[in-house]
Design a protein around this motif. Structure first.
Motif, PDB file in Angstrom:
ATOM      1  N   LEU A  53       0.835  -1.207   0.000  1.00 45.85           N
ATOM      2  CA  LEU A  53       0.000   0.000   0.000  1.00 45.85           C
ATOM      3  C   LEU A  53       0.868   1.254   0.000  1.00 45.85           C
ATOM      4  O   LEU A  53       0.492   2.277  -0.557  1.00 45.85           O
ATOM      5  CB  LEU A  53      -0.932   0.013   1.211  1.00 45.85           C
ATOM      6  CG  LEU A  53      -2.131  -0.920   1.102  1.00 45.85           C
ATOM      7  CD1 LEU A  53      -2.767  -1.129   2.460  1.00 45.85           C
ATOM      8  CD2 LEU A  53      -3.139  -0.377   0.115  1.00 45.85           C
TER       9      LEU A  53
ATOM     10  N   ILE B  95      -9.108  -3.748  -2.162  1.00 48.21           N
ATOM     11  CA  ILE B  95      -8.416  -4.782  -1.392  1.00 48.21           C
ATOM     12  C   ILE B  95      -9.354  -5.964  -1.198  1.00 48.21           C
ATOM     13  O   ILE B  95     -10.488  -5.793  -0.742  1.00 48.21           O
ATOM     14  CB  ILE B  95      -7.970  -4.245  -0.014  1.00 48.21           C
ATOM     15  CG1 ILE B  95      -6.991  -3.085  -0.183  1.00 48.21           C
ATOM     16  CG2 ILE B  95      -7.358  -5.367   0.832  1.00 48.21           C
ATOM     17  CD1 ILE B  95      -6.677  -2.338   1.116  1.00 48.21           C
TER      18      ILE B  95
ATOM     19  N   LEU C 179      -6.563   0.212   8.576  1.00 46.38           N
ATOM     20  CA  LEU C 179      -6.730   0.935   7.309  1.00 46.38           C
ATOM     21  C   LEU C 179      -7.746   2.060   7.469  1.00 46.38           C
ATOM     22  O   LEU C 179      -7.495   3.201   7.082  1.00 46.38           O
ATOM     23  CB  LEU C 179      -7.199  -0.019   6.201  1.00 46.38           C
ATOM     24  CG  LEU C 179      -6.183  -1.006   5.661  1.00 46.38           C
ATOM     25  CD1 LEU C 179      -6.874  -2.038   4.781  1.00 46.38           C
ATOM     26  CD2 LEU C 179      -5.107  -0.280   4.878  1.00 46.38           C
TER      27      LEU C 179
ATOM     28  N   GLY D  48      -4.256   3.893   2.928  1.00 44.44           N
ATOM     29  CA  GLY D  48      -5.252   2.836   2.979  1.00 44.44           C
ATOM     30  C   GLY D  48      -6.644   3.238   3.397  1.00 44.44           C
ATOM     31  O   GLY D  48      -7.577   2.460   3.269  1.00 44.44           O
TER      32      GLY D  48
END
Length: 140
Positions: free
Chosen positions: A53, A61, A79, A87
């Protein structure tokens, strides 16, 4: 990734597959290829996923729940809270064998867009990716 008509340009999507099982990653990668997503990154751990990432622009994802060490929900929580660089706003689709109600509800509470139970089909995956991007899938 998208144009003004809210259609997905499948071959421009970069997908990160996070799963400790190599067979599962290969199976998911094959399903993605069948729906037109050819640019994938693979991580066998959440640490490896965080590094990817940091290094690449990831559009979606696909995350397994049962990963040794930090599980999928823990990683998703990091995230979503911005603890992992780049993220926070990436759509997450759980792809797992875990069908426990608590896991599904926790995933939803974290803002995980979709939940797929293994084994998956390319068609189901395509539908979940469309939903994760907020696109109503076109009829074929």
């Amino acid at each position: 990734m998208e144009n003004a008509h809210k259609q997905i340009i499948w071959d421009s999507i970069v997908c990160l597959i996070v799963d400790d099982d190599k067979f599962s990653r290969t199976f998911i990668k094959t399903a993605l290829y069948q729906i037109g997503i050819k640019n994938t990154k693979e991580a066998s751990s959440t640490e490896e996923a965080a590094e990817l990432l940091h290094s690449f622009k990831i559009d979606v994802i696909l995350l397994d729940q049962q990963i040794p060490g930090k599980n999928g929900l823990d990683f998703a929580r990091e995230l979503k809270t911005g603890n992992i660089e780049n993220g926070k706003n990436i759509p997450i689709i759980m792809v797992t064998v875990d069908t426990k109600e608590k896991t599904v509800l926790d995933a939803k509470a974290l803002g995980i867009q979709e939940y797929l139970v293994k084994p998956i089909s390319p068609l189901a995956l395509k539908k979940r990716i469309c939903t994760a991007f907020g696109i109503k899938q076109e009829r074929v």
